[in-house]
Design a protein around this motif. Structure first.
Motif, PDB file in Angstrom:
ATOM      1  N   ARG A  53     -10.726   9.059 -27.411  1.00  0.00           N
ATOM      2  CA  ARG A  53      -9.346   8.732 -27.065  1.00  0.00           C
ATOM      3  C   ARG A  53      -8.845   9.666 -25.959  1.00  0.00           C
ATOM      4  N   LYS A  54      -8.215   9.065 -24.938  1.00  0.00           N
ATOM      5  CA  LYS A  54      -7.593   9.860 -23.875  1.00  0.00           C
ATOM      6  C   LYS A  54      -6.212  10.304 -24.347  1.00  0.00           C
ATOM      7  N   TYR A  55      -5.953  11.584 -24.248  1.00  0.00           N
ATOM      8  CA  TYR A  55      -4.653  12.116 -24.635  1.00  0.00           C
ATOM      9  C   TYR A  55      -3.759  12.372 -23.428  1.00  0.00           C
ATOM     10  N   GLY A  56      -4.279  12.123 -22.256  1.00  0.00           N
ATOM     11  CA  GLY A  56      -3.512  12.357 -21.044  1.00  0.00           C
ATOM     12  C   GLY A  56      -4.461  12.617 -19.897  1.00  0.00           C
ATOM     13  N   ALA A  57      -3.931  13.298 -18.880  1.00  0.00           N
ATOM     14  CA  ALA A  57      -4.749  13.577 -17.701  1.00  0.00           C
ATOM     15  C   ALA A  57      -4.138  14.696 -16.883  1.00  0.00           C
ATOM     16  N   ILE A  58      -4.993  15.265 -16.048  1.00  0.00           N
ATOM     17  CA  ILE A  58      -4.539  16.202 -15.023  1.00  0.00           C
ATOM     18  C   ILE A  58      -4.708  15.462 -13.705  1.00  0.00           C
ATOM     19  N   ILE A  59      -3.647  15.447 -12.912  1.00  0.00           N
ATOM     20  CA  ILE A  59      -3.636  14.707 -11.656  1.00  0.00           C
ATOM     21  C   ILE A  59      -3.355  15.680 -10.518  1.00  0.00           C
ATOM     22  N   VAL A  60      -4.216  15.678  -9.495  1.00  0.00           N
ATOM     23  CA  VAL A  60      -4.039  16.534  -8.326  1.00  0.00           C
ATOM     24  C   VAL A  60      -3.946  15.627  -7.105  1.00  0.00           C
ATOM     25  N   ASN A  61      -2.924  15.851  -6.288  1.00  0.00           N
ATOM     26  CA  ASN A  61      -2.739  15.097  -5.051  1.00  0.00           C
ATOM     27  C   ASN A  61      -2.938  16.036  -3.864  1.00  0.00           C
ATOM     28  N   ILE A  62      -3.979  15.766  -3.070  1.00  0.00           N
ATOM     29  CA  ILE A  62      -4.289  16.587  -1.901  1.00  0.00           C
ATOM     30  C   ILE A  62      -3.810  15.855  -0.656  1.00  0.00           C
ATOM     31  N   ASP A  63      -2.934  16.493   0.099  1.00  0.00           N
ATOM     32  CA  ASP A  63      -2.343  15.935   1.311  1.00  0.00           C
ATOM     33  C   ASP A  63      -3.378  15.963   2.433  1.00  0.00           C
ATOM     34  N   ILE A  64      -3.775  14.795   2.919  1.00  0.00           N
ATOM     35  CA  ILE A  64      -4.808  14.682   3.946  1.00  0.00           C
ATOM     36  C   ILE A  64      -4.391  15.385   5.242  1.00  0.00           C
ATOM     37  N   ASP A  65      -3.140  15.214   5.686  1.00  0.00           N
ATOM     38  CA  ASP A  65      -2.689  15.859   6.923  1.00  0.00           C
ATOM     39  C   ASP A  65      -2.790  17.372   6.831  1.00  0.00           C
ATOM     40  N   GLU A  66      -2.376  17.927   5.712  1.00  0.00           N
ATOM     41  CA  GLU A  66      -2.445  19.376   5.526  1.00  0.00           C
ATOM     42  C   GLU A  66      -3.890  19.848   5.406  1.00  0.00           C
ATOM     43  N   LEU A  67      -4.728  19.058   4.765  1.00  0.00           N
ATOM     44  CA  LEU A  67      -6.135  19.413   4.643  1.00  0.00           C
ATOM     45  C   LEU A  67      -6.799  19.431   6.024  1.00  0.00           C
ATOM     46  N   GLN A  68      -6.417  18.505   6.882  1.00  0.00           N
ATOM     47  CA  GLN A  68      -6.956  18.500   8.249  1.00  0.00           C
ATOM     48  C   GLN A  68      -6.613  19.787   8.973  1.00  0.00           C
ATOM     49  N   ARG A  69      -5.406  20.292   8.776  1.00  0.00           N
ATOM     50  CA  ARG A  69      -4.995  21.544   9.433  1.00  0.00           C
ATOM     51  C   ARG A  69      -5.849  22.720   8.981  1.00  0.00           C
ATOM     52  N   VAL A  70      -6.315  22.670   7.737  1.00  0.00           N
ATOM     53  CA  VAL A  70      -7.153  23.747   7.200  1.00  0.00           C
ATOM     54  C   VAL A  70      -8.593  23.609   7.698  1.00  0.00           C
ATOM     55  N   ASP A 118       1.981   5.503  -9.092  1.00  0.00           N
ATOM     56  CA  ASP A 118       0.973   4.628  -8.487  1.00  0.00           C
ATOM     57  C   ASP A 118      -0.434   4.923  -8.995  1.00  0.00           C
ATOM     58  N   TRP A 119      -0.678   6.111  -9.519  1.00  0.00           N
ATOM     59  CA  TRP A 119      -1.980   6.521 -10.039  1.00  0.00           C
ATOM     60  C   TRP A 119      -2.208   6.029 -11.474  1.00  0.00           C
ATOM     61  N   PHE A 120      -1.156   5.607 -12.150  1.00  0.00           N
ATOM     62  CA  PHE A 120      -1.224   5.375 -13.590  1.00  0.00           C
ATOM     63  C   PHE A 120      -2.203   4.262 -13.982  1.00  0.00           C
ATOM     64  N   GLN A 121      -2.241   3.163 -13.249  1.00  0.00           N
ATOM     65  CA  GLN A 121      -3.151   2.073 -13.598  1.00  0.00           C
ATOM     66  C   GLN A 121      -4.602   2.529 -13.517  1.00  0.00           C
ATOM     67  N   SER A 122      -4.917   3.376 -12.549  1.00  0.00           N
ATOM     68  CA  SER A 122      -6.279   3.912 -12.458  1.00  0.00           C
ATOM     69  C   SER A 122      -6.588   4.777 -13.672  1.00  0.00           C
ATOM     70  N   TYR A 123      -5.599   5.550 -14.117  1.00  0.00           N
ATOM     71  CA  TYR A 123      -5.774   6.361 -15.329  1.00  0.00           C
ATOM     72  C   TYR A 123      -6.082   5.459 -16.534  1.00  0.00           C
ATOM     73  N   ILE A 124      -5.332   4.386 -16.691  1.00  0.00           N
ATOM     74  CA  ILE A 124      -5.526   3.451 -17.810  1.00  0.00           C
ATOM     75  C   ILE A 124      -6.944   2.886 -17.794  1.00  0.00           C
ATOM     76  N   ASN A 125      -7.465   2.609 -16.596  1.00  0.00           N
ATOM     77  CA  ASN A 125      -8.782   1.981 -16.468  1.00  0.00           C
ATOM     78  C   ASN A 125      -9.949   2.945 -16.656  1.00  0.00           C
ATOM     79  N   ILE A 126      -9.698   4.240 -16.719  1.00  0.00           N
ATOM     80  CA  ILE A 126     -10.783   5.210 -16.896  1.00  0.00           C
ATOM     81  C   ILE A 126     -11.373   5.043 -18.297  1.00  0.00           C
TER      82      ILE A 126
END
Length: 187
Positions: A103-120, A62-70
């Motif tokens: 030229r973009k050769y790729g990306a680093i993608i990090v997904n932060i879980d909102i529920d878990e972040l709230q617990r912290v 689901d993140w890929f289209q955003s990557y393409i648009n960068i």
């Protein structure tokens, strides 16, 4: 990894195992990190904390289209649900530009879980009157107890004025590490 087109060469070398090992450490040592990916546009492969994946069979794209648009070497933030279902995450995409090129050769993608972040970040008492917001240097709300606030642009004054009480205590501070501002509201 990002520059290689030869999947067999990658599979037989240490870089994939090394990348996966580092990602595993980040995911397992931080409850709020849901997942970490390194994407190679050249090889159309993704390394996760579990191992190497083909882009065409990877379950979370689901993140890929955003990557393409960068179009610039800057981190892109998305507020989304993994596979459109669960959990709700803040996805940060950092494109990989090599040797100062365009030229973009790729990306680093990090997904932060909102529920878990709230617990912290929040008081564990569900009856706590605290509201906490984190806004970035562009005024984008990157953390809130309400999913509806995430990704919206708001000033500190707007967030404070949304509280339904006449008497509140407001605390604000800048992050020492990130270009963020923390706003804590106690009714």
């Amino acid at each position: 990894f990002a520059l290689s087109e030869d999947a067999d060469a990658i599979l037989s070398q240490d870089p994939v195992r090394t990348i996966s090992s580092h990602l595993r450490t980040a995911v397992y040592s931080n409850d709020y990190i849901h997942s970490f990916y390194v994407y190679s546009s050249v090889g159309r492969r993704i390394v996760t904390h579990i191992g190497l994946n083909e882009y065409v069979t990877f379950p979370d794209i689901d993140w890929f289209q955003s990557y393409i648009n960068i179009t610039e070497d800057a981190i892109q933030k998305l507020f989304r649900k993994i596979n459109g279902i669960y959990p709700f995450v803040i996805t940060s995409i950092k494109p990989l530009y090599v040797f100062g090129g365009t030229r973009k050769y790729g990306a680093i993608i990090v997904n932060i879980d909102i529920d878990e972040l709230q617990r912290v970040l929040l008081d564990p008492d569900p009856n706590s009157p605290e509201e906490l917001y984190v806004i970035d240097n562009n005024g984008v709300v990157i953390f809130s107890k309400s999913d509806d606030d995430l990704g919206k642009v708001a000033s500190e004054e707007e967030l404070i004025s949304n509280v339904d009480t006449k008497s509140i205590i407001v605390s604000t501070t800048k992050s020492a590490i990130y270009p963020w501002r923390f706003i804590s509201l106690h009714a």
